[in-house]
Design a protein around this motif. Structure first.
Motif, PDB file in Angstrom:
ATOM      1  N   TYR A 159       0.834  -1.194   0.000  1.00  0.00           N
ATOM      2  CA  TYR A 159       0.000   0.000   0.000  1.00  0.00           C
ATOM      3  C   TYR A 159       0.871   1.248   0.000  1.00  0.00           C
ATOM      4  CZ  TYR A 159      -3.925  -3.017   1.035  1.00  0.00           C
ATOM      5  OH  TYR A 159      -4.885  -3.997   0.950  1.00  0.00           O
ATOM      6  N   ALA A 160       0.523   2.215  -0.870  1.00  0.00           N
ATOM      7  CA  ALA A 160       1.168   3.522  -0.901  1.00  0.00           C
ATOM      8  C   ALA A 160       0.307   4.472  -0.083  1.00  0.00           C
ATOM      9  CB  ALA A 160       1.297   4.019  -2.333  1.00  0.00           C
ATOM     10  N   LEU A 161       0.936   5.176   0.856  1.00  0.00           N
ATOM     11  CA  LEU A 161       0.232   6.105   1.732  1.00  0.00           C
ATOM     12  C   LEU A 161       0.637   7.531   1.403  1.00  0.00           C
ATOM     13  CD1 LEU A 161       1.062   4.204   5.046  1.00  0.00           C
ATOM     14  CD2 LEU A 161      -0.979   3.926   3.622  1.00  0.00           C
ATOM     15  N   ALA A 162      -0.332   8.440   1.448  1.00  0.00           N
ATOM     16  CA  ALA A 162      -0.056   9.864   1.265  1.00  0.00           C
ATOM     17  C   ALA A 162      -0.979  10.643   2.185  1.00  0.00           C
ATOM     18  CB  ALA A 162      -0.272  10.284  -0.191  1.00  0.00           C
ATOM     19  N   ILE A 163      -0.400  11.633   2.860  1.00  0.00           N
ATOM     20  CA  ILE A 163      -1.159  12.477   3.782  1.00  0.00           C
ATOM     21  C   ILE A 163      -0.990  13.910   3.321  1.00  0.00           C
ATOM     22  CG2 ILE A 163      -1.375  13.226   6.178  1.00  0.00           C
ATOM     23  CD1 ILE A 163      -0.177  10.472   6.968  1.00  0.00           C
ATOM     24  N   ALA A 164      -2.146  14.560   3.064  1.00  0.00           N
ATOM     25  CA  ALA A 164      -2.134  15.930   2.552  1.00  0.00           C
ATOM     26  C   ALA A 164      -3.051  16.797   3.403  1.00  0.00           C
ATOM     27  CB  ALA A 164      -2.612  15.946   1.095  1.00  0.00           C
ATOM     28  N   PRO A 165      -2.786  18.111   3.454  1.00  0.00           N
ATOM     29  CA  PRO A 165      -3.723  18.994   4.147  1.00  0.00           C
ATOM     30  C   PRO A 165      -5.128  18.822   3.567  1.00  0.00           C
ATOM     31  CG  PRO A 165      -1.712  20.173   3.593  1.00  0.00           C
ATOM     32  CD  PRO A 165      -1.646  18.846   2.906  1.00  0.00           C
ATOM     33  N   GLU A 166      -6.116  18.905   4.429  1.00  0.00           N
ATOM     34  CA  GLU A 166      -7.502  18.680   4.010  1.00  0.00           C
ATOM     35  C   GLU A 166      -7.854  19.532   2.800  1.00  0.00           C
ATOM     36  OE1 GLU A 166     -11.894  18.451   6.075  1.00  0.00           O
ATOM     37  OE2 GLU A 166     -10.490  19.944   6.825  1.00  0.00           O
ATOM     38  N   GLY A 167      -8.395  18.886   1.769  1.00  0.00           N
ATOM     39  CA  GLY A 167      -8.880  19.566   0.579  1.00  0.00           C
ATOM     40  C   GLY A 167      -7.813  19.951  -0.428  1.00  0.00           C
ATOM     41  N   ALA A 168      -6.530  19.732  -0.119  1.00  0.00           N
ATOM     42  CA  ALA A 168      -5.450  20.173  -1.008  1.00  0.00           C
ATOM     43  C   ALA A 168      -5.139  19.178  -2.118  1.00  0.00           C
ATOM     44  CB  ALA A 168      -4.179  20.456  -0.199  1.00  0.00           C
ATOM     45  N   GLY A 169      -5.598  17.939  -1.988  1.00  0.00           N
ATOM     46  CA  GLY A 169      -5.329  16.928  -3.003  1.00  0.00           C
ATOM     47  C   GLY A 169      -4.027  16.192  -2.760  1.00  0.00           C
ATOM     48  N   ILE A 170      -3.910  15.032  -3.387  1.00  0.00           N
ATOM     49  CA  ILE A 170      -2.765  14.156  -3.169  1.00  0.00           C
ATOM     50  C   ILE A 170      -1.443  14.775  -3.616  1.00  0.00           C
ATOM     51  CG2 ILE A 170      -2.970  12.905  -5.351  1.00  0.00           C
ATOM     52  CD1 ILE A 170      -2.279  10.334  -3.721  1.00  0.00           C
ATOM     53  N   ASP A 171      -1.486  15.664  -4.606  1.00  0.00           N
ATOM     54  CA  ASP A 171      -0.251  16.288  -5.079  1.00  0.00           C
ATOM     55  C   ASP A 171       0.376  17.196  -4.031  1.00  0.00           C
ATOM     56  OD1 ASP A 171      -0.404  14.966  -7.491  1.00  0.00           O
ATOM     57  OD2 ASP A 171      -1.437  16.617  -8.506  1.00  0.00           O
ATOM     58  N   ALA A 172      -0.398  17.582  -3.007  1.00  0.00           N
ATOM     59  CA  ALA A 172       0.099  18.439  -1.931  1.00  0.00           C
ATOM     60  C   ALA A 172       0.510  17.630  -0.703  1.00  0.00           C
ATOM     61  CB  ALA A 172      -0.967  19.464  -1.562  1.00  0.00           C
ATOM     62  N   ALA A 173       0.715  16.326  -0.867  1.00  0.00           N
ATOM     63  CA  ALA A 173       1.039  15.457   0.272  1.00  0.00           C
ATOM     64  C   ALA A 173       2.267  15.969   1.020  1.00  0.00           C
ATOM     65  CB  ALA A 173       1.268  14.028  -0.198  1.00  0.00           C
ATOM     66  N   VAL A 174       2.140  16.022   2.343  1.00  0.00           N
ATOM     67  CA  VAL A 174       3.252  16.429   3.193  1.00  0.00           C
ATOM     68  C   VAL A 174       3.993  15.213   3.748  1.00  0.00           C
ATOM     69  CG1 VAL A 174       2.275  18.670   3.807  1.00  0.00           C
ATOM     70  CG2 VAL A 174       1.723  16.671   5.193  1.00  0.00           C
ATOM     71  N   LEU A 175       3.368  14.055   3.706  1.00  0.00           N
ATOM     72  CA  LEU A 175       3.979  12.805   4.141  1.00  0.00           C
ATOM     73  C   LEU A 175       3.597  11.708   3.171  1.00  0.00           C
ATOM     74  CD1 LEU A 175       3.319  12.668   8.000  1.00  0.00           C
ATOM     75  CD2 LEU A 175       5.527  12.835   6.880  1.00  0.00           C
ATOM     76  N   THR A 176       4.544  10.880   2.827  1.00  0.00           N
ATOM     77  CA  THR A 176       4.259   9.694   2.022  1.00  0.00           C
ATOM     78  C   THR A 176       5.008   8.515   2.625  1.00  0.00           C
ATOM     79  OG1 THR A 176       6.085  10.142   0.516  1.00  0.00           O
ATOM     80  CG2 THR A 176       3.924  11.007  -0.124  1.00  0.00           C
ATOM     81  N   GLY A 177       4.517   7.342   2.350  1.00  0.00           N
ATOM     82  CA  GLY A 177       5.165   6.143   2.841  1.00  0.00           C
ATOM     83  C   GLY A 177       4.529   4.932   2.211  1.00  0.00           C
ATOM     84  N   SER A 178       4.981   3.774   2.644  1.00  0.00           N
ATOM     85  CA  SER A 178       4.404   2.540   2.132  1.00  0.00           C
ATOM     86  C   SER A 178       4.274   1.549   3.274  1.00  0.00           C
ATOM     87  CB  SER A 178       5.253   1.962   1.009  1.00  0.00           C
ATOM     88  OG  SER A 178       6.550   1.667   1.491  1.00  0.00           O
ATOM     89  N   ALA A 179       3.352   0.621   3.100  1.00  0.00           N
ATOM     90  CA  ALA A 179       3.138  -0.430   4.094  1.00  0.00           C
ATOM     91  C   ALA A 179       2.791  -1.716   3.365  1.00  0.00           C
ATOM     92  CB  ALA A 179       2.006  -0.038   5.040  1.00  0.00           C
ATOM     93  N   ALA A 180       3.308  -2.805   3.887  1.00  0.00           N
ATOM     94  CA  ALA A 180       2.979  -4.122   3.351  1.00  0.00           C
ATOM     95  C   ALA A 180       2.050  -4.806   4.348  1.00  0.00           C
ATOM     96  CB  ALA A 180       4.231  -4.948   3.148  1.00  0.00           C
ATOM     97  N   VAL A 181       0.903  -5.247   3.867  1.00  0.00           N
ATOM     98  CA  VAL A 181      -0.044  -5.985   4.703  1.00  0.00           C
ATOM     99  C   VAL A 181       0.080  -7.454   4.337  1.00  0.00           C
ATOM    100  CG1 VAL A 181      -2.484  -6.347   5.244  1.00  0.00           C
ATOM    101  CG2 VAL A 181      -1.601  -4.020   4.921  1.00  0.00           C
ATOM    102  N   THR A 182       0.314  -8.264   5.354  1.00  0.00           N
ATOM    103  CA  THR A 182       0.424  -9.705   5.162  1.00  0.00           C
ATOM    104  C   THR A 182      -0.740 -10.387   5.876  1.00  0.00           C
ATOM    105  OG1 THR A 182       1.843  -9.855   7.109  1.00  0.00           O
ATOM    106  CG2 THR A 182       2.939  -9.643   4.978  1.00  0.00           C
ATOM    107  N   ASP A 183      -0.996 -11.620   5.527  1.00  0.00           N
ATOM    108  CA  ASP A 183      -2.066 -12.366   6.173  1.00  0.00           C
ATOM    109  C   ASP A 183      -1.800 -12.454   7.677  1.00  0.00           C
ATOM    110  OD1 ASP A 183      -3.408 -12.774   3.799  1.00  0.00           O
ATOM    111  OD2 ASP A 183      -2.569 -14.767   3.456  1.00  0.00           O
ATOM    112  N   GLY A 184      -2.800 -12.079   8.465  1.00  0.00           N
ATOM    113  CA  GLY A 184      -2.706 -12.149   9.913  1.00  0.00           C
ATOM    114  C   GLY A 184      -2.068 -10.936  10.570  1.00  0.00           C
ATOM    115  N   LEU A 185      -1.598  -9.971   9.790  1.00  0.00           N
ATOM    116  CA  LEU A 185      -0.962  -8.779  10.358  1.00  0.00           C
ATOM    117  C   LEU A 185      -1.962  -7.985  11.190  1.00  0.00           C
ATOM    118  CD1 LEU A 185       1.554  -6.785  10.328  1.00  0.00           C
ATOM    119  CD2 LEU A 185       0.313  -5.604   8.512  1.00  0.00           C
ATOM    120  N   ASN A 186      -1.502  -7.444  12.317  1.00  0.00           N
ATOM    121  CA  ASN A 186      -2.250  -6.464  13.093  1.00  0.00           C
ATOM    122  C   ASN A 186      -1.268  -5.340  13.353  1.00  0.00           C
ATOM    123  OD1 ASN A 186      -3.289  -4.978  15.432  1.00  0.00           O
ATOM    124  ND2 ASN A 186      -4.869  -6.548  15.442  1.00  0.00           N
ATOM    125  N   ALA A 187      -1.521  -4.161  12.765  1.00  0.00           N
ATOM    126  CA  ALA A 187      -0.561  -3.064  12.835  1.00  0.00           C
ATOM    127  C   ALA A 187      -1.256  -1.747  13.114  1.00  0.00           C
ATOM    128  CB  ALA A 187       0.218  -2.968  11.527  1.00  0.00           C
TER     129      ALA A 187
END
Length: 167
Positions: free
Chosen positions: A47-75
């Motif tokens: 999963y690709a994650l992006a956090i942007a100020p409300e209403g600014a759209g994904i291109d204004a993301a101030v934080l980005t990251g990635s996460a891998a979800v596996t079977d049975g994961l609790n994170a």
């Protein structure tokens, strides 16, 4: 057999309402500081994650990251500030292993823009000492299985004692 995992999203950046995007899709609009979403059931995958100020759209993301979800994961995924006030994304795998009857698992993670702290009972008994902000490395987490019940807990600067509690 479990398929996919459970993910809890926690907004720990004060003063900024955000939109959270997962794989380019607006997933958590208007996510306010202190908000918790989940646990969300997600299929296994990357999963690709992006956090942007409300209403600014994904291109204004101030934080980005990635996460891998596996079977049975609790994170837990936490948007946080370092001790110096820099934003970041932390991903924690939650320990959901069995515990004894009559016990509860207490987990404290330091993701506040604050120096090293102690977690104390109101009477001054230490629960966890010397927790640093996640961005500073270990030890940022305290974990213990404790008797089930209600606890009056305080947070104080490391070594200062319960009298100096700030929370």
């Amino acid at each position: 057999q479990e398929s996919g995992g459970k993910v809890t999203v926690i907004h720990g950046i004060p003063g900024l309402t955000v939109d959270v995007f997962v794989n380019g899709e607006l997933t958590l609009p208007g996510f306010e500081p202190g908000d918790v979403a989940g646990p969300l059931d997600l299929p296994a995958g990357d999963y690709a994650l992006a956090i942007a100020p409300e209403g600014a759209g994904i291109d204004a993301a101030v934080l980005t990251g990635s996460a891998a979800v596996t079977d049975g994961l609790n994170a837990s995924i936490v948007a946080y500030l370092s001790e110096m006030g820099d934003p970041g994304i932390a991903i924690f795998v939650n320990d959901t292993s069995a515990i004894a009857a009559g016990a509860s698992r207490l987990v404290v993670r330091h993701t506040a823009a604050a120096p090293t702290v102690d977690i104390l009972l109101a009477d001054g008994t230490p629960l966890f000492e010397g927790l640093t902000n996640f961005a500073n490395g270990a030890p940022f987490e305290g974990k213990a299985d404790v008797p089930a019940g209600n606890y009056d807990v305080r947070i104080a600067p490391a070594g200062a004692g319960v009298e100096a509690a700030v929370f």
